[in-house]
Design a protein around this motif. Structure first.
Motif, PDB file in Angstrom:
ATOM      1  N   LEU A  64       0.820  -1.209   0.000  1.00 16.69           N
ATOM      2  CA  LEU A  64       0.000   0.000   0.000  1.00 16.69           C
ATOM      3  C   LEU A  64       0.855   1.260   0.000  1.00 16.69           C
ATOM      4  O   LEU A  64       0.559   2.230  -0.704  1.00 16.69           O
ATOM      5  CB  LEU A  64      -0.914  -0.003   1.224  1.00 16.69           C
ATOM      6  CG  LEU A  64      -1.996  -1.080   1.244  1.00 16.69           C
ATOM      7  CD1 LEU A  64      -2.739  -1.053   2.570  1.00 16.69           C
ATOM      8  CD2 LEU A  64      -2.967  -0.904   0.090  1.00 16.69           C
ATOM      9  N   THR A  65       1.935   1.241   0.780  1.00 12.91           N
ATOM     10  CA  THR A  65       2.821   2.395   0.835  1.00 12.91           C
ATOM     11  C   THR A  65       3.453   2.668  -0.525  1.00 12.91           C
ATOM     12  O   THR A  65       3.488   3.804  -0.998  1.00 12.91           O
ATOM     13  CB  THR A  65       3.925   2.171   1.885  1.00 12.91           C
ATOM     14  OG1 THR A  65       3.324   2.013   3.168  1.00 12.91           O
ATOM     15  CG2 THR A  65       4.883   3.352   1.930  1.00 12.91           C
ATOM     16  N   GLY A  66       3.936   1.615  -1.168  1.00 12.86           N
ATOM     17  CA  GLY A  66       4.540   1.789  -2.490  1.00 12.86           C
ATOM     18  C   GLY A  66       3.542   2.269  -3.518  1.00 12.86           C
ATOM     19  O   GLY A  66       3.845   3.139  -4.346  1.00 12.86           O
ATOM     20  N   ALA A  67       2.327   1.709  -3.468  1.00 18.70           N
ATOM     21  CA  ALA A  67       1.284   2.107  -4.422  1.00 18.70           C
ATOM     22  C   ALA A  67       0.945   3.583  -4.262  1.00 18.70           C
ATOM     23  O   ALA A  67       0.826   4.320  -5.250  1.00 18.70           O
ATOM     24  CB  ALA A  67       0.039   1.252  -4.225  1.00 18.70           C
ATOM     25  N   MET A  68       0.803   4.045  -3.026  1.00 17.02           N
ATOM     26  CA  MET A  68       0.425   5.424  -2.809  1.00 17.02           C
ATOM     27  C   MET A  68       1.560   6.393  -3.097  1.00 17.02           C
ATOM     28  O   MET A  68       1.328   7.506  -3.566  1.00 17.02           O
ATOM     29  CB  MET A  68      -0.082   5.601  -1.378  1.00 17.02           C
ATOM     30  CG  MET A  68      -1.386   4.853  -1.094  1.00 17.02           C
ATOM     31  SD  MET A  68      -2.664   5.122  -2.380  1.00 17.02           S
ATOM     32  CE  MET A  68      -2.815   6.905  -2.303  1.00 17.02           C
ATOM     33  N   ALA A  69       2.791   5.973  -2.837  1.00 18.03           N
ATOM     34  CA  ALA A  69       3.930   6.833  -3.179  1.00 18.03           C
ATOM     35  C   ALA A  69       3.973   7.066  -4.684  1.00 18.03           C
ATOM     36  O   ALA A  69       4.198   8.189  -5.150  1.00 18.03           O
ATOM     37  CB  ALA A  69       5.230   6.202  -2.695  1.00 18.03           C
ATOM     38  N   GLY A  70       3.744   5.996  -5.448  1.00 18.44           N
ATOM     39  CA  GLY A  70       3.707   6.139  -6.901  1.00 18.44           C
ATOM     40  C   GLY A  70       2.543   6.996  -7.348  1.00 18.44           C
ATOM     41  O   GLY A  70       2.670   7.803  -8.279  1.00 18.44           O
ATOM     42  N   ALA A  71       1.399   6.846  -6.683  1.00 15.71           N
ATOM     43  CA  ALA A  71       0.215   7.629  -7.042  1.00 15.71           C
ATOM     44  C   ALA A  71       0.449   9.115  -6.818  1.00 15.71           C
ATOM     45  O   ALA A  71       0.109   9.945  -7.665  1.00 15.71           O
ATOM     46  CB  ALA A  71      -0.984   7.161  -6.217  1.00 15.71           C
ATOM     47  N   VAL A  72       1.038   9.450  -5.690  1.00 14.66           N
ATOM     48  CA  VAL A  72       1.320  10.858  -5.388  1.00 14.66           C
ATOM     49  C   VAL A  72       2.226  11.455  -6.463  1.00 14.66           C
ATOM     50  O   VAL A  72       2.001  12.568  -6.946  1.00 14.66           O
ATOM     51  CB  VAL A  72       1.980  10.987  -4.001  1.00 14.66           C
ATOM     52  CG1 VAL A  72       2.564  12.383  -3.803  1.00 14.66           C
ATOM     53  CG2 VAL A  72       0.962  10.683  -2.908  1.00 14.66           C
TER      54      VAL A  72
END
Length: 230
Positions: free
Chosen positions: A188-196
């Protein structure tokens, strides 16, 4: 992006040139006239607003202190009275942006909790969605901080912030035995970092909002079968 998502980072993590006065400088003694403090606060605010505009227009590396003070209607001396220099201005803007983002996520998570939501993923989605909305609303400054054009050492600050973010998220996700679902937290952390990053870099605001909605829809379907076994 739990309630304490991305807590503040101290300026000691940035290679800020030493100066006589920190950005908390300018604090007057108790017997100083109130108008002096008010004037100092106004100057400090004008310098930050000008720095934000200049950094967003030119990037950190190309921004000149003279351009910032000219835009603020201030003097170079007043800038160094309130800040240690250009890097200190950048870091202060970063801290203020993240403080606003933290408040957005806190309010979003609190609202769904008060409505009776207890599912960790739904809480995560509420906080993460609020964070992405903040990036959309302040896309110019969000883009500035993920562009890679920052003071020496800022990349380290971002990595440390991401690690703190992961640890905060871990408080929402627990395994059946009371441990932390590390794998899910990291996904989840990696997914959201990429999304940001992707959302902040898009020039088309409507496209960025659509992408944010699609990302949150996909993230909401993520489950870890290992921790959901009955």
């Amino acid at each position: 992006m739990g309630e304490g998502v991305i807590s503040g980072v101290m300026s000691s993590h940035i290679d800020v040139p030493s100066g006589e006065v920190s950005h908390n400088g300018g604090t007057r003694s108790g017997d100083a006239p109130a108008r002096t403090s008010d004037r100092g606060a106004a100057t400090r605010g004008a310098l930050l607003a000008a720095a934000r505009d200049v950094f967003c227009e030119s990037g950190f590396a190309q921004a000149a202190v003279t351009d910032i003070v000219a835009k603020a209607g201030a003097s170079v001396g007043s800038l160094y009275h309130h800040f240690n220099g250009k890097a200190d201005l950048y870091l202060t803007l970063f801290e203020e942006f993240q403080a606003g983002q933290q408040e957005r996520t806190r309010e979003a998570i609190s609202a769904v909790r008060e409505a009776g939501e207890t599912d960790p993923m739904r809480l995560f989605i509420a906080g993460a969605g609020a964070y992405l909305n903040g990036c959309l609303e302040e896309r110019d400054v969000a883009r500035l901080f993920i562009s890679g054009d920052g003071p020496p050492g800022f990349d380290r600050v971002m990595r440390q912030r991401l690690n703190k973010w992961a640890r905060r998220n871990a408080a929402l996700f627990h395994t059946a035995d009371g441990g932390v679902d590390e794998a899910l937290v990291m996904v989840l952390t990696g997914a959201m970092a990429g999304a940001v990053s992707e959302i902040s870099l898009l020039d088309d605001e409507d496209a960025a909002r659509r992408l944010a909605e699609e990302i949150m829809g996909i993230v909401g379907t993520i489950r870890n079968p290992r921790t959901e076994q009955r």
